[in-house]
Design a protein around this motif. Structure first.
Motif, PDB file in Angstrom:
ATOM      1  N   ASN A  44      -1.316   0.180  -6.941  1.00 19.06           N
ATOM      2  CA  ASN A  44      -0.907   0.283  -8.349  1.00 19.06           C
ATOM      3  C   ASN A  44      -1.614  -0.724  -9.240  1.00 19.06           C
ATOM      4  O   ASN A  44      -1.489  -0.660 -10.462  1.00 19.06           O
ATOM      5  N   GLY A  45      -2.329  -1.654  -8.629  1.00 21.85           N
ATOM      6  CA  GLY A  45      -3.061  -2.658  -9.400  1.00 21.85           C
ATOM      7  C   GLY A  45      -2.152  -3.663 -10.081  1.00 21.85           C
ATOM      8  O   GLY A  45      -2.536  -4.269 -11.074  1.00 21.85           O
ATOM      9  N   THR A  46      -0.956  -3.847  -9.537  1.00 26.63           N
ATOM     10  CA  THR A  46      -0.010  -4.762 -10.175  1.00 26.63           C
ATOM     11  C   THR A  46      -0.262  -6.221  -9.804  1.00 26.63           C
ATOM     12  O   THR A  46       0.182  -7.112 -10.519  1.00 26.63           O
ATOM     13  N   LYS A  47      -0.969  -6.440  -8.702  1.00 21.61           N
ATOM     14  CA  LYS A  47      -1.296  -7.793  -8.268  1.00 21.61           C
ATOM     15  C   LYS A  47      -2.695  -7.802  -7.694  1.00 21.61           C
ATOM     16  O   LYS A  47      -3.194  -6.782  -7.219  1.00 21.61           O
ATOM     17  N   GLY A  48      -3.301  -8.977  -7.701  1.00 26.61           N
ATOM     18  CA  GLY A  48      -4.597  -9.131  -7.061  1.00 26.61           C
ATOM     19  C   GLY A  48      -4.447  -9.022  -5.551  1.00 26.61           C
ATOM     20  O   GLY A  48      -3.346  -9.133  -5.011  1.00 26.61           O
ATOM     21  N   ILE A  49      -5.562  -8.798  -4.873  1.00 26.25           N
ATOM     22  CA  ILE A  49      -5.553  -8.654  -3.420  1.00 26.25           C
ATOM     23  C   ILE A  49      -6.250  -9.863  -2.814  1.00 26.25           C
ATOM     24  O   ILE A  49      -7.369 -10.196  -3.206  1.00 26.25           O
ATOM     25  N   ARG A  50      -5.583 -10.502  -1.875  1.00 22.35           N
ATOM     26  CA  ARG A  50      -6.167 -11.664  -1.217  1.00 22.35           C
ATOM     27  C   ARG A  50      -7.428 -11.252  -0.456  1.00 22.35           C
ATOM     28  O   ARG A  50      -7.501 -10.130   0.068  1.00 22.35           O
ATOM     29  N   PRO A  51      -8.406 -12.150  -0.373  1.00 20.54           N
ATOM     30  CA  PRO A  51      -9.655 -11.811   0.328  1.00 20.54           C
ATOM     31  C   PRO A  51      -9.438 -11.304   1.753  1.00 20.54           C
ATOM     32  O   PRO A  51     -10.073 -10.337   2.175  1.00 20.54           O
TER      33      PRO A  51
END
Length: 111
Positions: A44-51
């Motif tokens: 949903n693109g609500t939070k960034g994604i950790r590497p």
């Protein structure tokens, strides 16, 4: 590009690849050893994604990290092989198999 737009675009690519692999969010979460909520937030693109999770998505969905981040680059090497196989047609399948076997032999010599 702002973060919100980037997160949403990454999420759309991840969702599309998950569906292509015919996985539910729960199944993907289990494969990646994360929560289904993390998958939902990413898609949903609500939070960034950790590497480290970008790497997990890449491995679980057979796509490159570059594809997740930018949308550029092939979704996978396998997709490229399929594309070229379709272009060459079934009448050339024996030639393609011989070529792949030759490449395989040369790659063993490099090890």
């Amino acid at each position: 590009m702002n973060k919100s737009k980037l997160y949403k675009e990454m999420g759309l690519r991840i969702r599309s690849c998950r569906k292509r692999e015919q996985l539910s969010q729960e199944q993907l979460a289990e494969i990646m050893n994360v929560t289904p909520q993390m998958i939902s937030n990413a898609e949903n693109g609500t939070k960034g994604i950790r590497p480290e999770n970008i790497i997990k998505f890449s491995q679980a969905l057979n796509i490159s990290c570059d594809y997740i981040l930018t949308g550029k680059g092939g979704q996978s090497d396998f997709d490229s092989i399929i594309k070229y196989s379709e272009i060459l047609g079934s009448e050339n399948i024996d030639t393609m198999i011989k070529l792949l076997r030759t490449v395989q032999c040369f790659s063993k010599l490099d090890d």
